[in-house]
Design a protein around this motif. Sequence first.
Motif, PDB file in Angstrom:
ATOM      1  N   PHE A   1     -26.846   3.022 -13.557  1.00 15.69           N
ATOM      2  CA  PHE A   1     -28.148   2.363 -13.651  1.00 15.69           C
ATOM      3  C   PHE A   1     -28.131   1.255 -14.687  1.00 15.69           C
ATOM      4  CE2 PHE A   1     -32.166   2.107 -16.030  1.00 15.69           C
ATOM      5  CZ  PHE A   1     -32.943   1.503 -15.049  1.00 15.69           C
TER       6      PHE A   1
ATOM      7  N   PRO B   1     -29.848   6.639  -9.881  1.00 16.13           N
ATOM      8  CA  PRO B   1     -31.216   6.173  -9.665  1.00 16.13           C
ATOM      9  C   PRO B   1     -31.395   5.242  -8.472  1.00 16.13           C
ATOM     10  CG  PRO B   1     -30.732   6.175 -12.001  1.00 16.13           C
ATOM     11  CD  PRO B   1     -29.445   6.524 -11.307  1.00 16.13           C
TER      12      PRO B   1
ATOM     13  N   TYR C   1     -37.733  15.123  -7.181  1.00 18.80           N
ATOM     14  CA  TYR C   1     -36.694  14.153  -6.851  1.00 18.80           C
ATOM     15  C   TYR C   1     -35.944  14.606  -5.609  1.00 18.80           C
ATOM     16  CZ  TYR C   1     -37.570  12.528 -11.598  1.00 18.80           C
ATOM     17  OH  TYR C   1     -38.176  12.064 -12.741  1.00 18.80           O
TER      18      TYR C   1
ATOM     19  N   ARG D   1     -38.178   9.340  -6.230  1.00 15.37           N
ATOM     20  CA  ARG D   1     -39.052  10.091  -7.132  1.00 15.37           C
ATOM     21  C   ARG D   1     -40.437  10.184  -6.507  1.00 15.37           C
ATOM     22  NH1 ARG D   1     -42.733   9.132 -11.426  1.00 15.37           N
ATOM     23  NH2 ARG D   1     -42.660  10.769 -13.013  1.00 15.37           N
TER      24      ARG D   1
ATOM     25  N   TYR E   1     -35.238  13.435 -14.801  1.00 16.05           N
ATOM     26  CA  TYR E   1     -34.133  13.130 -13.898  1.00 16.05           C
ATOM     27  C   TYR E   1     -32.859  13.864 -14.306  1.00 16.05           C
ATOM     28  CZ  TYR E   1     -30.219  10.321 -12.126  1.00 16.05           C
ATOM     29  OH  TYR E   1     -29.038   9.900 -11.573  1.00 16.05           O
TER      30      TYR E   1
ATOM     31  N   LEU F   1     -36.191   5.714  -7.642  1.00 21.23           N
ATOM     32  CA  LEU F   1     -36.171   5.948  -9.083  1.00 21.23           C
ATOM     33  C   LEU F   1     -35.741   4.698  -9.843  1.00 21.23           C
ATOM     34  CD1 LEU F   1     -36.405   7.801 -11.536  1.00 21.23           C
ATOM     35  CD2 LEU F   1     -34.066   8.602 -11.068  1.00 21.23           C
ATOM     36  N   GLU F   2     -34.778   3.975  -9.326  1.00 19.30           N
ATOM     37  CA  GLU F   2     -34.315   2.758  -9.990  1.00 19.30           C
ATOM     38  C   GLU F   2     -35.454   1.757 -10.168  1.00 19.30           C
ATOM     39  OE1 GLU F   2     -30.357   0.503  -9.278  1.00 19.30           O
ATOM     40  OE2 GLU F   2     -31.814  -0.433  -7.943  1.00 19.30           O
TER      41      GLU F   2
END
Length: 489
Positions: free
Chosen positions: A376, A348, A358, A353, A336, A313-314
Amino acid sequence: MTRSNLVGGEMLNWSDLHPADARPACTGAAATALLTAALQPDDAVLIAGPHAAELITAVAAAVTSVDLLVRSAPDAEELAEQLETTKGEVFCGSLDRFAADEPGGAAGGAAGGAAGGVAGGAVAGDGYHGYDVIVALDGLDRLVGPDTAGFSWADGLERLLGRLRPGGRLLLGAENAFGFERLIQPDITAALPRDEDWARDVTDRAPAGLKPLQAALHDAGVAVTQTYAVFPALVQADVALTSVDGFAAVVAARAVATRNEGPTLMDPYRVVLDAAAAGLALELAPAWYFVIGTETPAVLPEESVPGGDGVLLEEHLLTALRCDDQAELRRVIPEYVAWLGAGGAGSPDNVIRDGSSYRLFGHAQELDVVEHLTRFARRALESGSRQPWPAAADPHALTARLASMAGITVPEQEFTPDEVVRPRGSAEQLTTVARLADELAHASARAILFEGTVSGIRRSRPYRVGHAVMNPARVIRRRLKRVLKKVRR
């Protein structure tokens, strides 16, 4: 009973297990996992070079017998005491003095007892068949001392192979002379020679680079079964990978970033991921393991890299930041946050994802929604990632902006200089400075333009007429205020 034997070239006032100004002995979860996968209970094993005591004792507990070859006399005595109940011997000295006709406790105990063993071992000859497994995960450079000269890496490899029985297994480590450390470590003290860096011919060192190493092994007649990229270092092998891409690249990047927590030339985490995206992470790995003669898993430890599809996700959010895709940010962040609200746990940087779903990657973190977003925000600022908004180093302001996309209001707080988050790498810091200078130049140009516009308005006829008309009224108003103030008194 295990005993210590001097073979020549030993270092009497030196320790690789407890170094004062040198690298420690090799260890790590990946090293342990490799030994677990490659060793069998009936193996006769030779461990050559500096390996952590816990690694050696684990091997001794898993196999029939184990011999050690170390160059340090104090280490040899210490290890002999720890392995007192283990079948095998400890040889102290340099690899070039460890001749093929040297008695071998483990090898003889497993294969040559009928040939006239010495202390449970066997002498060279028809009854000597060598070791089932030779472990040299620290490489070959620290198998000799300062008294040894002109003993090349190829000579060392040949000497080890001469102690290996036909069909035996070799687990060999090698350090990369031009790995990620050369790109991210600015500490000039790291270039200063250590006590162990005595003057030896450069040809005595391991070949520099993965392809030269593979060529040297091929020239020695060795068929490599598996090649691992080792992270973050040969002496601290946390993870070993046969390919560095996808989630494996994230695992490798984390290992390198954790080892380089101080000032760096570039953000370690970002450098590894970018190298992986370019297909260069294997060649730039800090070290490698070469496995000869046995099949082993593609990832060590096996559970360290998550399976399945998806993207971190990051990385997805950073990509949206870099390309100014605010629509994607406003779509993904509420998803999220909703996942967190439904019982999900993870920032994240450890959430995967996959489409609109998730899942956790790693360990859950006990943080609330705003704290996850703050984490994040800090990581984005530390990476020097481009932002679609004016450059800033205030994680609270960035967190508030991201939280607002999910309908969350973050209370304002007074800004303090301590909250400024600077990019970790010098290169990213310079990029941020350049971006700030560019924004300042644009702001200054707009201010000059605005000032010119205001000045032009003030010189215009309508402005001067209006000012003349309104000025008397302002004077009368101010005088009335003063009179009323006096009357009230």
